[in-house]
Design a protein around this motif. Structure first.
Motif, PDB file in Angstrom:
ATOM      1  N   GLU A 162       9.616   8.897  -5.371  1.00 16.19           N
ATOM      2  CA  GLU A 162       9.628   9.773  -4.200  1.00 16.19           C
ATOM      3  C   GLU A 162       9.431   8.986  -2.906  1.00 16.19           C
ATOM      4  OE1 GLU A 162       6.758  12.831  -4.700  1.00 16.19           O
ATOM      5  OE2 GLU A 162       8.008  14.024  -6.066  1.00 16.19           O
ATOM      6  N   VAL A 163       8.462   8.075  -2.903  1.00 11.08           N
ATOM      7  CA  VAL A 163       8.208   7.318  -1.669  1.00 11.08           C
ATOM      8  C   VAL A 163       9.267   6.254  -1.437  1.00 11.08           C
ATOM      9  CG1 VAL A 163       5.728   7.696  -1.785  1.00 11.08           C
ATOM     10  CG2 VAL A 163       6.687   5.659  -2.831  1.00 11.08           C
ATOM     11  N   ARG A 164       9.999   5.875  -2.475  1.00 10.63           N
ATOM     12  CA  ARG A 164      11.030   4.849  -2.332  1.00 10.63           C
ATOM     13  C   ARG A 164      12.366   5.436  -1.911  1.00 10.63           C
ATOM     14  NH1 ARG A 164      10.548  -0.082  -4.180  1.00 10.63           N
ATOM     15  NH2 ARG A 164      12.763  -0.186  -4.657  1.00 10.63           N
ATOM     16  N   ALA A 165      12.458   6.759  -1.815  1.00 11.81           N
ATOM     17  CA  ALA A 165      13.739   7.370  -1.446  1.00 11.81           C
ATOM     18  C   ALA A 165      14.212   6.841  -0.097  1.00 11.81           C
ATOM     19  CB  ALA A 165      13.600   8.885  -1.421  1.00 11.81           C
ATOM     20  N   THR A 166      13.330   6.856   0.885  1.00 11.49           N
ATOM     21  CA  THR A 166      13.630   6.280   2.205  1.00 11.49           C
ATOM     22  C   THR A 166      12.369   5.671   2.781  1.00 11.49           C
ATOM     23  OG1 THR A 166      13.174   8.389   3.315  1.00 11.49           O
ATOM     24  CG2 THR A 166      15.475   7.924   2.733  1.00 11.49           C
ATOM     25  N   ARG A 167      12.545   4.682   3.646  1.00 11.57           N
ATOM     26  CA  ARG A 167      11.417   4.066   4.359  1.00 11.57           C
ATOM     27  C   ARG A 167      11.892   3.725   5.753  1.00 11.57           C
ATOM     28  NH1 ARG A 167       6.559   1.479   3.886  1.00 11.57           N
ATOM     29  NH2 ARG A 167       6.258  -0.456   5.041  1.00 11.57           N
ATOM     30  N   LEU A 206       0.701   1.107  -4.186  1.00 10.00           N
ATOM     31  CA  LEU A 206      -0.706   1.337  -4.502  1.00 10.00           C
ATOM     32  C   LEU A 206      -1.153   2.769  -4.210  1.00 10.00           C
ATOM     33  CD1 LEU A 206      -2.239  -2.056  -3.302  1.00 10.00           C
ATOM     34  CD2 LEU A 206      -1.612  -1.343  -5.617  1.00 10.00           C
ATOM     35  N   LYS A 207      -0.799   3.317  -3.042  1.00 12.10           N
ATOM     36  CA  LYS A 207      -1.231   4.679  -2.730  1.00 12.10           C
ATOM     37  C   LYS A 207      -0.520   5.722  -3.582  1.00 12.10           C
ATOM     38  CE  LYS A 207      -2.338   6.295   1.227  1.00 12.10           C
ATOM     39  NZ  LYS A 207      -2.352   6.690   2.653  1.00 12.10           N
ATOM     40  N   PRO A 208       0.818   5.666  -3.702  1.00  5.81           N
ATOM     41  CA  PRO A 208       1.456   6.682  -4.561  1.00  5.81           C
ATOM     42  C   PRO A 208       1.093   6.537  -6.026  1.00  5.81           C
ATOM     43  CG  PRO A 208       3.069   5.064  -3.802  1.00  5.81           C
ATOM     44  CD  PRO A 208       1.811   4.832  -3.012  1.00  5.81           C
ATOM     45  N   GLY A 209       0.808   5.307  -6.470  1.00  6.77           N
ATOM     46  CA  GLY A 209       0.510   5.100  -7.880  1.00  6.77           C
ATOM     47  C   GLY A 209      -0.941   5.335  -8.241  1.00  6.77           C
ATOM     48  N   LEU A 210      -1.868   4.833  -7.395  1.00 10.20           N
ATOM     49  CA  LEU A 210      -3.293   4.873  -7.736  1.00 10.20           C
ATOM     50  C   LEU A 210      -4.169   5.466  -6.643  1.00 10.20           C
ATOM     51  CD1 LEU A 210      -3.598   1.213  -9.145  1.00 10.20           C
ATOM     52  CD2 LEU A 210      -3.124   3.299 -10.443  1.00 10.20           C
ATOM     53  N   GLY A 211      -3.589   5.815  -5.517  1.00  9.31           N
ATOM     54  CA  GLY A 211      -4.374   6.222  -4.363  1.00  9.31           C
ATOM     55  C   GLY A 211      -5.238   7.437  -4.570  1.00  9.31           C
ATOM     56  N   HIS A 212      -4.877   8.323  -5.506  1.00 10.68           N
ATOM     57  CA  HIS A 212      -5.640   9.558  -5.730  1.00 10.68           C
ATOM     58  C   HIS A 212      -6.867   9.344  -6.608  1.00 10.68           C
ATOM     59  CE1 HIS A 212      -3.025   8.989  -9.171  1.00 10.68           C
ATOM     60  NE2 HIS A 212      -3.791   9.815  -9.866  1.00 10.68           N
ATOM     61  N   ILE A 213      -6.973   8.191  -7.258  1.00 12.18           N
ATOM     62  CA  ILE A 213      -8.063   7.925  -8.198  1.00 12.18           C
ATOM     63  C   ILE A 213      -9.305   7.466  -7.433  1.00 12.18           C
ATOM     64  CG2 ILE A 213      -8.790   6.553 -10.190  1.00 12.18           C
ATOM     65  CD1 ILE A 213      -5.843   6.265 -10.932  1.00 12.18           C
ATOM     66  N   ARG A 214     -10.457   8.006  -7.815  1.00 14.00           N
ATOM     67  CA  ARG A 214     -11.696   7.568  -7.178  1.00 14.00           C
ATOM     68  C   ARG A 214     -11.968   6.106  -7.524  1.00 14.00           C
ATOM     69  NH1 ARG A 214     -16.173  11.957  -8.743  1.00 14.00           N
ATOM     70  NH2 ARG A 214     -15.468  11.282 -10.819  1.00 14.00           N
ATOM     71  N   GLY A 241      13.416   5.590   7.705  1.00  9.67           N
ATOM     72  CA  GLY A 241      14.762   6.132   7.880  1.00  9.67           C
ATOM     73  C   GLY A 241      15.841   5.413   7.119  1.00  9.67           C
ATOM     74  N   LYS A 242      15.486   4.386   6.343  1.00  8.79           N
ATOM     75  CA  LYS A 242      16.482   3.617   5.602  1.00  8.79           C
ATOM     76  C   LYS A 242      16.192   3.711   4.098  1.00  8.79           C
ATOM     77  CE  LYS A 242      17.049   0.231   9.309  1.00  8.79           C
ATOM     78  NZ  LYS A 242      16.969  -1.209   9.669  1.00  8.79           N
ATOM     79  N   ARG A 243      17.236   3.771   3.328  1.00 11.75           N
ATOM     80  CA  ARG A 243      17.079   3.818   1.887  1.00 11.75           C
ATOM     81  C   ARG A 243      16.724   2.417   1.380  1.00 11.75           C
ATOM     82  NH1 ARG A 243      18.113   7.386  -1.970  1.00 11.75           N
ATOM     83  NH2 ARG A 243      18.459   6.668  -4.100  1.00 11.75           N
ATOM     84  N   LEU A 244      15.764   2.349   0.462  1.00 11.30           N
ATOM     85  CA  LEU A 244      15.351   1.052  -0.064  1.00 11.30           C
ATOM     86  C   LEU A 244      16.381   0.498  -1.032  1.00 11.30           C
ATOM     87  CD1 LEU A 244      11.555   1.724  -0.626  1.00 11.30           C
ATOM     88  CD2 LEU A 244      12.642   0.534   1.250  1.00 11.30           C
ATOM     89  N   HIS A 245      16.303  -0.805  -1.283  1.00 12.62           N
ATOM     90  CA  HIS A 245      17.311  -1.460  -2.115  1.00 12.62           C
ATOM     91  C   HIS A 245      17.277  -0.909  -3.536  1.00 12.62           C
ATOM     92  CE1 HIS A 245      14.376  -3.826  -4.340  1.00 12.62           C
ATOM     93  NE2 HIS A 245      13.816  -4.193  -3.202  1.00 12.62           N
ATOM     94  N   SER A 246      18.382  -1.087  -4.243  1.00 11.10           N
ATOM     95  CA  SER A 246      18.532  -0.529  -5.591  1.00 11.10           C
ATOM     96  C   SER A 246      18.337  -1.575  -6.672  1.00 11.10           C
ATOM     97  CB  SER A 246      19.924   0.109  -5.728  1.00 11.10           C
ATOM     98  OG  SER A 246      20.938  -0.858  -5.466  1.00 11.10           O
ATOM     99  N   ILE A 281       0.825  -1.203   0.000  1.00  9.29           N
ATOM    100  CA  ILE A 281       0.000   0.000   0.000  1.00  9.29           C
ATOM    101  C   ILE A 281       0.861   1.256   0.000  1.00  9.29           C
ATOM    102  CG2 ILE A 281      -1.657   1.354   1.360  1.00  9.29           C
ATOM    103  CD1 ILE A 281      -2.824  -1.320   2.333  1.00  9.29           C
ATOM    104  N   ASP A 282       1.864   1.292   0.891  1.00  6.58           N
ATOM    105  CA  ASP A 282       2.669   2.501   1.065  1.00  6.58           C
ATOM    106  C   ASP A 282       3.610   2.776  -0.107  1.00  6.58           C
ATOM    107  OD1 ASP A 282       1.460   2.903   3.467  1.00  6.58           O
ATOM    108  OD2 ASP A 282       3.097   2.087   4.681  1.00  6.58           O
ATOM    109  N   LEU A 283       4.212   1.710  -0.653  1.00  8.69           N
ATOM    110  CA  LEU A 283       5.233   1.903  -1.680  1.00  8.69           C
ATOM    111  C   LEU A 283       4.691   1.944  -3.102  1.00  8.69           C
ATOM    112  CD1 LEU A 283       8.203  -0.322  -0.435  1.00  8.69           C
ATOM    113  CD2 LEU A 283       7.820   2.114  -0.097  1.00  8.69           C
TER     114      LEU A 283
END
Length: 503
Positions: A167-172, A122-130, A174-179, A118-120
């Motif tokens: 943007e949401v994958r920059a850190t999670r 669904l919400k950033p990708g589609l969360g704004h759509i009704r 406090g830790k940077r996500l894998h590359s 959800i956090d990484l």
């Protein structure tokens, strides 16, 4: 209820909206198509005639109007018309968390995985759509953007949805996500969360009549859906090719019985602290989480039984992967000997740590007695395989002596001599489990017994995954469960002062 055209132009004098009276509506591209329909009365009995639009064409407006008329008898659909997917996902997650707290819902690990999806994604990708506006193209666009993450094309074609994901994958936390790039299996797991939520939207909340996630994978072109990756045996020919090219022929590889025996001999001779865990896994194949989650009260060396009742998931104990995971593993004489020596070592460590010792009550733990993280086992496993290869390189490429190599790697000369007997191709820690299943079958252990030891849901699954590679290994297996991994006669099989001359 007939569609009509209107715009947002205003009268120059009165500043009032012209709407349907605008003289420019006949011009191409000016204004949009709207429609009103009769909805159920409000709670206070007032009439409601919601408006939908704007749409680019009259046909598109009519199609949407038909959908809304089909839902008009359902007041819930009208009340939820402005609900976004992000809002519904959060609401649904709250419900599922509440159910889990009663002990009737999902496991914590499953909820954590859903939270991440959800956090990484669904919400950033589609969360704004009704919810009522979501369609299969939105979903395909999300998955297309996920496939570009951490790939060269990410920089070449940066869409808006990809920018939000980045943007949401920059850190999670406090830790940077894998590359690493996003795998197809992860996309499918995210799809499972989305599909489940949309199913609830249709069947439980009744906000819309259809699930736009249905058929997304079936209608996608390209490669056929691949099934579970089956193990492939490290035969002599495959090892020779690997030594030349460095390429591993398949994702899931298993050692032959000789290779597995060489690794265990090397781990024991290297005085590796986690050798007992590697031994148990190579012989009976418990999952990594089951190994680190096993408690002392579940191990009976007198009765030669290990009860698998739980598993370690990240930092918390959880249930086993499946109901079939609750099982007993019988232990042979050699394994009992190894575990008795392990208990003795833990008692010595307890005395050394004194009051600082943290007794987690686990069979396998850190030196201070605290609970072990699953990744630690995998890390120690990788280190041993890498050291094994480095020892061989020092001898056969740099012509170092066994004594010099032992000093360099702070290990025993016997461990060096074991490493020089044969090459050891790479596998993952989890592949020890695959190897145990394969060797048990190759040694002639009944398939049902093997399935029960591994905690599989059915005998058919065990046969489907391991039968072929077990047949390939059958020629190597001459003994049954207590000795199906050949071991060198310690300190005598390899001459005390001799070093092999070839690779």
């Amino acid at each position: 209820m007939k569609p009509y055209k209107a715009c947002s132009c205003r009268d120059a004098a009165t500043k009032r909206l012209l709407g349907k009276q605008c003289p420019d509506l006949g011009k191409k591209g000016h204004g949009g198509w709207y429609a009103r329909y009769e909805a159920p009365k409000s709670a206070d009995g007032k009439r409601r005639q919601p408006r939908i639009g704007p749409y680019d064409t009259e046909r598109e407006c009519k199609q949407e109007l038909g959908k809304m008329l089909g839902q008009a008898a359902n007041p819930k659909a009208l009340d939820e018309r402005k609900t976004t997917l992000g809002q519904y996902l959060e609401r649904r997650y709250t419900w599922r968390t509440s159910e889990a707290e009663t002990g009737e819902g999902l496991k914590k690990s499953t909820l954590d995985a859903e939270r991440e999806a959800i956090d990484l994604y669904l919400k950033p990708g589609l969360g704004h759509i009704r919810v009522v506006d979501l369609n299969d193209e939105h979903i395909r666009e999300l998955y297309a953007a996920m496939r570009k993450i951490n790939r060269p094309e990410e920089r070449e074609e940066r869409t808006e949805i990809l920018r939000r994901l980045q943007e949401v994958r920059a850190t999670r936390d406090g830790k940077r996500l894998h590359s690493r790039p996003i795998s197809e299996s992860r996309i499918r797991r995210v799809h499972a969360v989305l599909h489940g939520a949309l199913t609830d939207i249709v069947k439980l909340s009744k906000i819309r009549p259809d699930n736009p996630a249905d058929g997304v994978w079936r209608s996608k072109g390209g490669k056929r859906k691949q099934g579970r990756a089956k193990p492939l045996l490290w035969t002599v020919e495959r090892v020779e090719q690997w030594e030349k090219s460095g390429l591993v022929p398949a994702k899931v590889m298993v050692w032959s019985s000789d290779q597995c025996g060489a690794f265990l001999d090397f781990a024991e001779a290297s005085e590796e602290r986690m050798y007992p865990a590697f031994h148990l896994d190579a012989y009976y194949g418990p999952r990594r989480g089951e190994l680190v989650g096993a408690e002392e009260q579940d191990l009976s060396l007198a009765r030669r039984r290990l009860h698998v009742l739980q598993a370690q998931s990240d930092d918390e104990l959880d249930d086993t992967k499946t109901e079939a995971g609750y099982r007993q593993i019988p232990l042979d004489d050699e394994t009992v000997r190894v575990l008795k020596a392990w208990h003795k070592r833990k008692l010595e460590e307890r005395l050394q740590w004194g009051e600082a010792y943290q007794d987690a009550g686990r069979v396998f733990c850190y030196e201070d007695g605290s609970a072990m993280k699953p990744e630690y086992l995998s890390s120690r496993f990788r280190i041993l395989i890498e050291r094994y290869g480095n020892i061989r390189a020092r001898h056969f490429e740099d012509e170092w002596s066994a004594e010099r190599i032992a000093r360099k790697y702070r290990t025993t000369e016997y461990a060096v001599r074991v490493a020089l007997t044969m090459p050891l191709p790479p596998i993952r820690f989890h592949d020890l489990r695959h190897g145990a299943a394969t060797m048990l079958l190759a040694a002639g252990v009944p398939i049902k017994f093997v399935s029960e030891i591994l905690g599989h849901a059915s005998v058919a699954f065990t046969m489907d995954v391991y039968a072929v590679v077990a047949e390939e290994m059958a020629a190597d297996a001459t003994r049954r469960i207590a000795a199906f991994i050949p071991r060198q006669n310690r300190l005598s099989a390899v001459g005390a002062n001799s070093v092999p001359s070839g690779g």
